[in-house]
Design an enzyme around this catalytic site. Structure first.
Site, short mmCIF file in Angstrom:
data_model
loop_
_atom_site.label_atom_id
_atom_site.label_comp_id
_atom_site.label_asym_id
_atom_site.label_seq_id
_atom_site.Cartn_x
_atom_site.Cartn_y
_atom_site.Cartn_z
N SER A 15 35.76 47.38 54.19
CA SER A 15 34.18 47.60 54.89
C SER A 15 33.94 46.35 55.35
O SER A 15 34.81 45.70 56.23
CB SER A 15 33.36 47.75 53.54
OG SER A 15 31.84 47.98 53.95
N HIS A 42 33.97 51.51 56.70
CA HIS A 42 32.75 51.68 56.54
C HIS A 42 32.45 51.22 58.21
O HIS A 42 32.48 50.19 58.53
CB HIS A 42 32.04 51.09 55.70
CG HIS A 42 32.21 51.50 54.15
ND1 HIS A 42 31.98 50.83 53.29
CD2 HIS A 42 32.80 52.78 54.17
CE1 HIS A 42 32.22 51.46 52.14
NE2 HIS A 42 32.91 52.70 52.65
N ASP A 135 32.76 51.25 46.72
CA ASP A 135 33.42 52.38 47.26
C ASP A 135 35.10 52.03 47.26
O ASP A 135 35.31 50.90 47.75
CB ASP A 135 32.74 52.69 48.86
CG ASP A 135 33.20 54.03 49.07
OD1 ASP A 135 33.38 54.77 48.28
OD2 ASP A 135 33.53 54.33 50.41
#
Lengths: 191, 278
Positions: A15, A42, A135
């Site tokens: 991310s 992401h 995540d």
């Protein structure tokens, strides 16, 4: 010492700070690197495929956003497209899903990692990079449980340490490495 | 959440067993859905509903019709937005709308309309392009709660405000908000925009063609199906399109693996717009 085995797929998630790390890792892989790689980063939901074009500049391997039900092929680097979850089916092809956010994210790293683990078991390598949410941690755990191999970016070397820290806490990774060490390790696995 | 994570304890055989029983009991056929995502969504449903073993879940689904309805609604949820993919909507207006003008009556099918955002997006564009008056739109889905939601046309106001930018990028000529009536934090679509839409239940996996259309829009629905079911549905679309009718798919969907791909012409590769030519 880990047993020598053949790996069929590498999944990479990141991310915040993950993009820079992915570029370094992919740029470190030679044209002869045959194991397919799937990357979930992401990113904003209206990104239009520019990420694949950008990463393509750094590698002789073929970089693309896969189509639904496309077969996973060697010498390819696949990028999860914005605003859909990307999954791996047991038939070794891709599928997508447009259900809700998972860990505030779509695409979600957990969704890719968990489905890839169920499809590839011990032939899967999971790589968790820099990021600022959790995540991917459950996905790494599942890769571990299904006897796949796990690599986490050393949180001390990550732009955002939270994601690699969560992943290493939850899955007890096989390797904790700086980015430069990750490409080297992947090349070892490919040989 | 109690119990161990279900994700690896539900086996493929158990999923197949459940889906076979669902088919026998209710006539809904999910056997040809993409397994990885279906399995994940079933597991999620089990977790959200606090089931700690698969047998209890199956028992409940098979023995309670009401519970089954909720199960279908939840595992089939397709989370979408208005004007989700502006480029594809621009392409639709550029490549398809000029041909729609030539018909005295236009029929459009939104297959798998979910909560209705895409249908209303198209209706707004049809209106702005002065096509809506002669258009009849069929919006279908296999989930009754989804149809109900779509028919209501009420959305959280903050979502509509978020869609405003994409509406402009899609070629919108006014403001998106001007098509809604605001009541506290809810935005209700102008009822006049609903008059040409017929909402109804339809199951792509089992039902056959019910009309002939000039345009079929089916976005992010085929991704849920395996190749076999995708082929069936594309055949259904082929049978439901008039000659030179258009088919608009989702950003990652295509006719590449279809037996009928030669019967279609690719109009826009990125926007996934096809035209029936054979």
């Amino acid at each position: 010492m880990l047993k020598k085995r053949e790996y069929g797929l590498i999944v990479i998630g990141g991310s915040n700070g993950g993009f820079e790390a992915v570029i370094k890792i992919i740029a470190g892989l030679p044209a002869t690197f045959s194991i397919p790689v799937i990357i979930v980063l992401h990113r904003p939901k209206h990104d239009k495929g520019s990420l694949a074009a950008l990463i393509q500049h750094y590698t002789p391997l073929k970089v693309c956003e896969p189509e639904d039900k496309e077969e996973i092929k060697k010498f390819h680097v696949y990028i999860a497209s914005a605003n859909l979850h990307l999954m791996v089916e047991k038939e070794k092809h891709f599928s997508y899903c447009s259900s809700g956010l998972v860990n505030y994210s779509r695409p979600s790293i957990d969704v890719l990692f968990e489905t890839a683990a169920l499809a590839y078991h011990e032939q899967l390598v999971g790589v968790m990079l820099s990021g600022a949410n959790a995540d991917g941690a459950n996905g790494m755990k599942m890769i571990n449980q299904l006897k796949g191999l796990t690599i986490v970016q050393d949180p001390a070397t990550a732009k955002s340490f939270y994601m690699p820290l969560m992943a290493s806490k939850i899955c007890n990774p096989d390797y904790l490495l700086p980015v430069s060490g990750i490409s080297k390790k992947l090349i070892e696995f490919a040989n | 959440m109690k119990g161990a994570p279900l994700n690896i304890t539900i086996s493929d055989d158990e999923i197949t067993d459940l889906l076979e029983q669902v088919k026998m009991r209710y006539g809904y056929d999910f056997l040809n859905y993409s397994k990885a995502s279906l399995k994940r969504r079933i597991q999620r449903f089990a977790e959200n509903n606090r089931f700690d073993n698969f047998f209890d879940l199956k028992h409940r689904i098979i023995n309670s019709k009401g519970f089954f309805g909720g199960f279908v609604a939840e595992i089939m949820v397709n989370v979408t937005e208005m004007f989700r993919d502006p480029d594809s909507l621009v392409s639709l207006q550029q490549h398809v709308f000029p041909f729609l003008y030539t018909y005295p009556v236009i029929k459009i099918w939104h297959a798998g309309c979910a909560s209705g955002e895409e249908v209303y997006s198209n209706v707004i564009l049809l209106k702005e392009n002065k096509l809506l008056k002669k258009t009849k739109i069929y919006a279908t889905d296999l989930s009754q709660p989804a149809i109900q939601y779509a028919q209501n046309g009420s959305y959280p106001l903050k979502f509509i405000l978020e869609y405003e930018k994409n509406y402009i990028h899609s070629g919108g000529k006014n403001t998106l908000l001007s098509y809604f009536k605001i009541n506290h934090d809810t935005a209700h679509i102008n009822p006049l925009l609903k008059t040409n839409i017929i909402f109804s239940l339809q199951n792509l996996a089992t039902d056959s063609s019910f009309n002939e259309f000039n345009l079929i829009v089916c976005k992010n629905v085929l991704i849920y199906f395996n190749r076999e079911l995708q082929n069936r549905v594309i055949e259904l679309f082929y049978d439901s399109l008039c000659m030179f009718g258009y088919l608009a798919l989702g950003s990652k969907e295509s006719l590449v693996g279809s037996r009928l791909k030669d019967k279609f012409e690719l109009i826009d590769r990125k926007a996934k717009i096809y035209r029936k030519i054979g």
